[in-house]
Design a protein around this motif. Structure first.
Motif, PDB file in Angstrom:
ATOM      1  N   LEU A 172       4.967   8.052   0.680  1.00 52.02           N
ATOM      2  CA  LEU A 172       4.723   8.165   2.006  1.00 52.02           C
ATOM      3  C   LEU A 172       5.973   7.812   2.945  1.00 52.02           C
ATOM      4  N   TRP A 181       7.001   5.817  10.338  1.00 49.36           N
ATOM      5  CA  TRP A 181       6.009   4.847  10.175  1.00 49.36           C
ATOM      6  C   TRP A 181       6.076   3.642  11.093  1.00 49.36           C
ATOM      7  N   ASP A 187       4.119   5.047  -3.244  1.00 47.85           N
ATOM      8  CA  ASP A 187       3.229   6.283  -3.067  1.00 47.85           C
ATOM      9  C   ASP A 187       4.190   7.264  -2.239  1.00 47.85           C
ATOM     10  N   GLN A 245      -3.267   5.924   6.964  1.00 40.81           N
ATOM     11  CA  GLN A 245      -2.630   5.773   5.808  1.00 40.81           C
ATOM     12  C   GLN A 245      -2.148   4.482   5.620  1.00 40.81           C
ATOM     13  N   ALA A 280       3.488   2.139   0.588  1.00 40.06           N
ATOM     14  CA  ALA A 280       3.693   3.352   1.110  1.00 40.06           C
ATOM     15  C   ALA A 280       5.043   3.986   0.513  1.00 40.06           C
ATOM     16  N   ALA A 304      -2.532   2.152   2.359  1.00 41.42           N
ATOM     17  CA  ALA A 304      -1.641   1.558   1.790  1.00 41.42           C
ATOM     18  C   ALA A 304      -1.637   0.123   1.574  1.00 41.42           C
TER      19      ALA A 304
END
Length: 223
Positions: free
Chosen positions: A40, A50, A38, A205, A35, A209
């Motif tokens: 995120l 998160w 990427d 997501q 994550a 991930a």
């Protein structure tokens, strides 16, 4: 919390969920590393969001439900086997499966320092929340405080991973733990009253991930 722990149960719970307990949890990030890679999760605020999502709608919520089921059924060998099989089937990726199974096996081995018949009732392949829930119940640790401690340990490990991945500093990490405390208590209380019908998540997501981390070339964590 309204439930109280006696001193012996509290000490055992502290030992089992301490970073020093030999389960190797420090080696896993639960997909967080991907994550971060990427974009995120970019900073402490992103990491807090998160983790809140995982607690409310993701893998940590399902772990809490499985924990509660194992806590209730710690004397039922067949029930523990079925709960363990369900927990492993719910692992959304090979890395998530490896993580929960490796931690579960390591926890059962380390917890044998406190002998109890529950260890013989647990199947050889048991996911982490199932083994912690069953052993906590067997040693008289009440459900909601045990769940709160389990979830706090999971969140703390993720915060530590976030610090190592460079999205948070130490001071921000401590502030994050303080800020998420009320949510952990809320989720623990709610999960302690759940059944398996309450399993389910929407943290898509995070699952992606975790899947993508399997093919990441350079990484610090095993998941």
């Amino acid at each position: 919390m309204s439930e109280n722990l006696d001193t012996k149960a509290l000490l055992r719970l502290m030992a089992w969920l301490s970073p020093a307990f030999p389960v190797g949890g420090f080696a896993y990030s639960g997909g967080l590393e991907r994550a971060v890679h990427d974009g995120l999760v970019k900073d402490a605020a992103g990491l807090s969001g998160w983790l809140s999502s995982l607690l409310r709608h993701g893998s940590l919520w399902n772990d809490a439900v499985l924990f509660a089921e194992a806590w209730r059924r710690f004397e039922d060998e067949g029930g523990l086997k079925a709960t363990a099989e369900l927990g492993l089937a719910l692992a959304g990726s090979a890395e998530r499966h490896m993580e929960t199974l490796s931690l579960g096996k390591a926890f059962a081995t380390a917890a044998s320092a406190w002998p109890h018949p529950v260890l013989d009732r647990l199947p050889p392949a048991v996911p982490f929340p199932v083994v912690v829930g069953a052993i906590a119940a067997a040693h008289g640790v009440t459900a909601a405080p045990a769940l709160a401690a389990y979830l706090h340990a999971a969140v703390s490990q993720s915060v530590s991973a976030g610090i190592r991945l460079g999205v948070s500093g130490q001071a921000e990490g401590v502030a994050m733990l303080a800020g998420i405390e009320a949510l952990i208590i809320e989720i623990a209380e709610r999960a302690s009253k759940t059944t398996l019908d309450d399993l389910g998540g929407a943290a898509v997501q995070a699952e992606i991930a975790s899947l993508r981390h399997e093919t990441q070339h350079s990484r610090l964590f095993r998941s």
